[in-house]
Scaffold this active site. Structure first.
Site, mmCIF file in Angstrom:
data_model
loop_
_atom_site.group_PDB
_atom_site.id
_atom_site.type_symbol
_atom_site.label_atom_id
_atom_site.label_comp_id
_atom_site.label_asym_id
_atom_site.label_seq_id
_atom_site.Cartn_x
_atom_site.Cartn_y
_atom_site.Cartn_z
ATOM 1 N N ASP A 134 46.833 45.456 38.001
ATOM 2 C CA ASP A 134 46.361 44.637 36.891
ATOM 3 C C ASP A 134 46.110 43.213 37.349
ATOM 4 O O ASP A 134 46.599 42.788 38.407
ATOM 5 C CB ASP A 134 47.405 44.658 35.752
ATOM 6 C CG ASP A 134 46.748 44.472 34.388
ATOM 7 O OD1 ASP A 134 47.360 44.859 33.371
ATOM 8 O OD2 ASP A 134 45.615 43.936 34.352
ATOM 9 N N GLU A 159 48.651 46.680 28.347
ATOM 10 C CA GLU A 159 48.918 46.404 29.765
ATOM 11 C C GLU A 159 50.415 46.449 30.039
ATOM 12 O O GLU A 159 50.865 47.005 31.033
ATOM 13 C CB GLU A 159 48.367 45.036 30.153
ATOM 14 C CG GLU A 159 46.863 44.969 30.237
ATOM 15 C CD GLU A 159 46.356 43.566 30.467
ATOM 16 O OE1 GLU A 159 47.036 42.609 30.060
ATOM 17 O OE2 GLU A 159 45.274 43.429 31.071
ATOM 18 N N THR A 192 38.934 41.445 37.491
ATOM 19 C CA THR A 192 39.350 41.664 38.881
ATOM 20 C C THR A 192 39.585 43.154 39.152
ATOM 21 O O THR A 192 39.227 43.671 40.210
ATOM 22 C CB THR A 192 40.618 40.849 39.215
ATOM 23 O OG1 THR A 192 40.391 39.477 38.884
ATOM 24 C CG2 THR A 192 41.000 40.966 40.677
ATOM 25 N N GLY A 216 42.597 38.235 28.280
ATOM 26 C CA GLY A 216 41.617 39.167 27.722
ATOM 27 C C GLY A 216 42.113 39.884 26.475
ATOM 28 O O GLY A 216 41.515 40.859 26.027
HETATM 29 O O1 DER Z 1 44.151 39.808 29.886
HETATM 30 C C1 DER Z 1 44.716 40.087 30.937
HETATM 31 O O2 DER Z 1 45.955 40.118 31.077
HETATM 32 C C2 DER Z 1 43.865 40.325 32.136
HETATM 33 O O3 DER Z 1 44.592 40.942 33.123
HETATM 34 C C3 DER Z 1 43.317 38.995 32.542
HETATM 35 O O4 DER Z 1 44.130 37.954 32.173
HETATM 36 C C4 DER Z 1 42.985 38.850 34.003
HETATM 37 O O5 DER Z 1 41.698 38.499 33.959
HETATM 38 P P1 DER Z 1 40.729 38.349 35.210
HETATM 39 O O6 DER Z 1 41.101 39.443 36.187
HETATM 40 O O7 DER Z 1 39.398 38.529 34.604
HETATM 41 O O8 DER Z 1 40.990 36.992 35.746
#
Ligand code: DER
Length: 235
Positions: free
Chosen positions: A86, A108, A33, A102
């Site tokens: 994020d 993060e 995203t 991820g």
């Molecule tokens: O790994 C993470 O925390 C990422 O922010 C993830 O969970 C969000 O993934 P997406 O934006 O591909 O849905």
């Protein structure tokens, strides 16, 4: 497609509202995203962006910054960040979120804590009333390889009998994070997920755990793109 359009809508709305001309240090999260966040910031133009520095939260996020010709910084140079964008795997009504889908949640969370403002951007699938509603793998937990079997045993004894080591798909063996660690996915029952703050601290205290993929009381707002083209904002 509908989900990508929803991600883009969330990201564009959030950037338009939260990236001011005076913001010069910007955190860049990980996942699918946040590229739309960068896309929208680029549209603010070189005049503004040449005076900005962008802080990565993973190898992927670093590549996103570099490949878009944005100035790359690092959180050790900029331990105070104006605004951090994020993604999330789920966000509840108190803005607590599950992150780590991820396997990037350690860096993060460091960048999110360094940021004055954390803004979450996601598609409608992530908008839940309670954590654990949609994101089936459960709570992502980064662990040092030396301790993973002991931590699995601890988690299984404390309410997550189905906790598992996250295995890689295009690599033999487990997923290895940017920090050289493993990830355990630990699904918990609704009663545990109803108090994410307590659960996070119980897990964090297990020796060998590096970081827990639950972010409590950290975000100032969450933007969700909906399938009908509207945006839901939680703050
Ligand atoms: O790994 C993470 O925390 C990422 O922010 C993830 O969970 C969000 O993934 P997406 O934006 O591909 O849905």
């Amino acid at each position: 497609n509908v989900i990508e359009a929803a991600k883009r809508l969330a990201a564009y709305t959030a950037v338009d509202r939260h990236v001011k001309p005076e913001h010069t240090v910007i955190g860049v999260g990980s996942g699918s995203t946040v590229p739309y966040v960068v896309e929208r910031i680029l549209e603010q133009g070189q005049e503004l962006n040449k005076n900005r520095v962008f802080i990565p939260t993973s190898f992927q996020s670093r590549e996103l910054i570099v490949n878009n010709g944005l100035n790359l910084g690092d959180v050790d140079q900029y331990p105070t960040i104006d605004v951090d964008f994020d993604g999330a795997d789920e966000v509840d009504n108190e803005l607590n979120c599950i992150k780590g889908g991820g396997a990037c949640h350690l860096r993060e969370k460091v960048v999110a804590e360094a940021a004055t403002t954390l803004i979450l951007v996601a598609d409608y699938r992530k908008n839940v009333s309670y954590l654990g509603t949609n994101f089936d793998p459960g709570v992502p937990i980064e662990v040092v390889p030396f301790a993973y079997a002991k931590v699995l045993k601890n988690l299984r004894a404390m309410g997550s009998p189905n906790a598992t080591l996250r295995m890689a798909v295009r690599k033999a063996g487990p997923v290895v994070t940017d920090n050289g660690n493993f990830v355990i996915d630990a699904p918990f029952a609704r009663k545990d997920m109803m108090d994410p703050f307590t659960l996070t601290h119980k897990i964090k205290m297990l020796t060998g755990v590096v970081e827990v993929g639950i972010f409590c009381h950290m975000a100032q707002a969450a933007y969700f793109g909906n399938a009908d083209g509207s945006v839901t904002i939680k703050r």
